[in-house]
Write an enzyme that holds these catalytic residues in place. Structure first.
Site, PDB file in Angstrom:
ATOM      1  N   HIS A  65      47.474  41.545  37.135  1.00 40.95           N
ATOM      2  CA  HIS A  65      47.260  40.148  37.527  1.00 40.95           C
ATOM      3  C   HIS A  65      45.949  39.592  36.982  1.00 40.95           C
ATOM      4  O   HIS A  65      45.658  38.410  37.154  1.00 40.95           O
ATOM      5  CB  HIS A  65      47.354  39.978  39.055  1.00 40.95           C
ATOM      6  CG  HIS A  65      46.200  40.487  39.838  1.00 40.95           C
ATOM      7  ND1 HIS A  65      46.201  41.705  40.489  1.00 40.95           N
ATOM      8  CD2 HIS A  65      44.997  39.933  40.107  1.00 40.95           C
ATOM      9  CE1 HIS A  65      45.048  41.869  41.117  1.00 40.95           C
ATOM     10  NE2 HIS A  65      44.303  40.811  40.899  1.00 40.95           N
ATOM     11  N   ASP A 120      51.094  46.762  39.318  1.00 38.65           N
ATOM     12  CA  ASP A 120      49.947  45.901  39.025  1.00 38.65           C
ATOM     13  C   ASP A 120      48.889  46.675  38.243  1.00 38.65           C
ATOM     14  O   ASP A 120      47.852  47.065  38.773  1.00 38.65           O
ATOM     15  CB  ASP A 120      49.371  45.343  40.328  1.00 38.65           C
ATOM     16  CG  ASP A 120      48.315  44.266  40.088  1.00 38.65           C
ATOM     17  OD1 ASP A 120      48.198  43.796  38.937  1.00 38.65           O
ATOM     18  OD2 ASP A 120      47.611  43.901  41.059  1.00 38.65           O
ATOM     19  N   SER A 213      39.323  42.787  41.748  1.00 42.36           N
ATOM     20  CA  SER A 213      40.598  43.212  41.165  1.00 42.36           C
ATOM     21  C   SER A 213      40.384  44.024  39.901  1.00 42.36           C
ATOM     22  O   SER A 213      39.514  43.730  39.084  1.00 42.36           O
ATOM     23  CB  SER A 213      41.437  41.993  40.794  1.00 42.36           C
ATOM     24  OG  SER A 213      41.919  41.349  41.928  1.00 42.36           O
TER      25      SER A 213
END
EC number: 3.4.21.35
Length: 261
Positions: A65, A120, A213
């Site tokens: 992402h 992810d 992230s």
């Protein structure tokens, strides 16, 4: 729900936008300098976006992402505002998100029970190999499952406050407990799958957050997770965060690197 990314957002001077899903470090501490030599700072153009993990001189692992259209990375950074001669800047020649990650979920929407953020992860091929030094070192892929209850260390430059985001100059670390996936499944409306790990502090106050992230989750000294998504605001009691389970993707990672070297 939040991703642990700042989509095109976080620069040294501030924030332009916030993503539907975010992750940052709350309740942590300044990492000991150069203690996380595999930590990578991933930029879109000149703006910090995500963390990453150095796997070898040519490859960085991060979250799918965090996908953008113009990457560059810093290796061996500790403080964004300091001139650090040992840090290395590299451009990226190729970005390869996992083909089964559902990019459409990155569009802002109301979380749904069928939302599945599995797979992810993404590989970044460096245009020029990293120089492996005392402060820039790769970390190995895991060889066995992490043990529930393990103390895990997450690191990143994500927000240090859970609501009104504030971002540190210094790399942050936080100790989190590896929890049963059932704990995360009870806490989140979105799917929690076997390709994910659940980690946090059930008392609240410690978590990854917006801007973390793609960074590492190190359990008992072994890379086990990639910071992926979690609650908003960050650090809520009884709402742990979600991390990509790296072990499940060892084959894809190795084959993808070999095919693109």
């Amino acid at each position: 729900m939040r991703f642990l990314i700042l989509f095109l957002a976080l620069s040294l001077g501030g924030i332009d936008a916030a993503p539907p899903v975010q992750s940052r470090i709350v309740g942590g501490f300044n990492c000991e300098k150069n203690s996380q030599p595999w930590q990578v700072a991933v930029y879109r153009f000149t703006k910090y976006q995500c963390g990453g993990i150095l796997l070898n001189a040519n490859w960085v692992l991060t979250a799918a992402h965090c996908h953008n259209d113009k990457y560059q990375v810093w290796l061996g950074k500790n403080n964004f505002l300091e001139d650090e001669p040992s840090a290395q800047h590299r451009l990226v020649s190729k970005a390869i998100p996992h083909p089964d990650f559902n990019m459409s979920l990155l569009n802002e929407h109301t979380p749904q029970p069928e939302d599945d953020y599995s797979n992810d992860l993404m590989l970044l091929r460096l245009k020029k190999p990293a120089d492996i030094t005392d402060v820039v070192k790769p970390i190995d892929l895991p060889t066995e499952e992490p043990k529930l209850g393990s103390t895990c260390l997450a690191s990143g430059w994500g927000s240090i406050t859970p609501v009104k985001y504030e971002y540190p100059d210094e790399l942050q670390c936080v100790n989190l407990k590896l929890l049963p996936n059932e704990d995360c499944a009870k806490a989140h409306i979105e799917k929690v799958t076997d390709d994910m790990l659940c980690a946090g502090d059930m008392d609240g106050g410690k978590d990854t957050c917006a801007g973390d992230s793609g960074g590492p989750l190190i359990c008992d000294g072994v890379l086990q997770g990639i910071t992926s998504w979690g609650p908003s605001p960050c650090g809520k009691p009884n709402v742990p965060g979600i991390y990509t389970r790296v072990l499940n993707f060892n084959t894809w990672i190795r084959e993808t690197m070999a095919e693109n070297d």
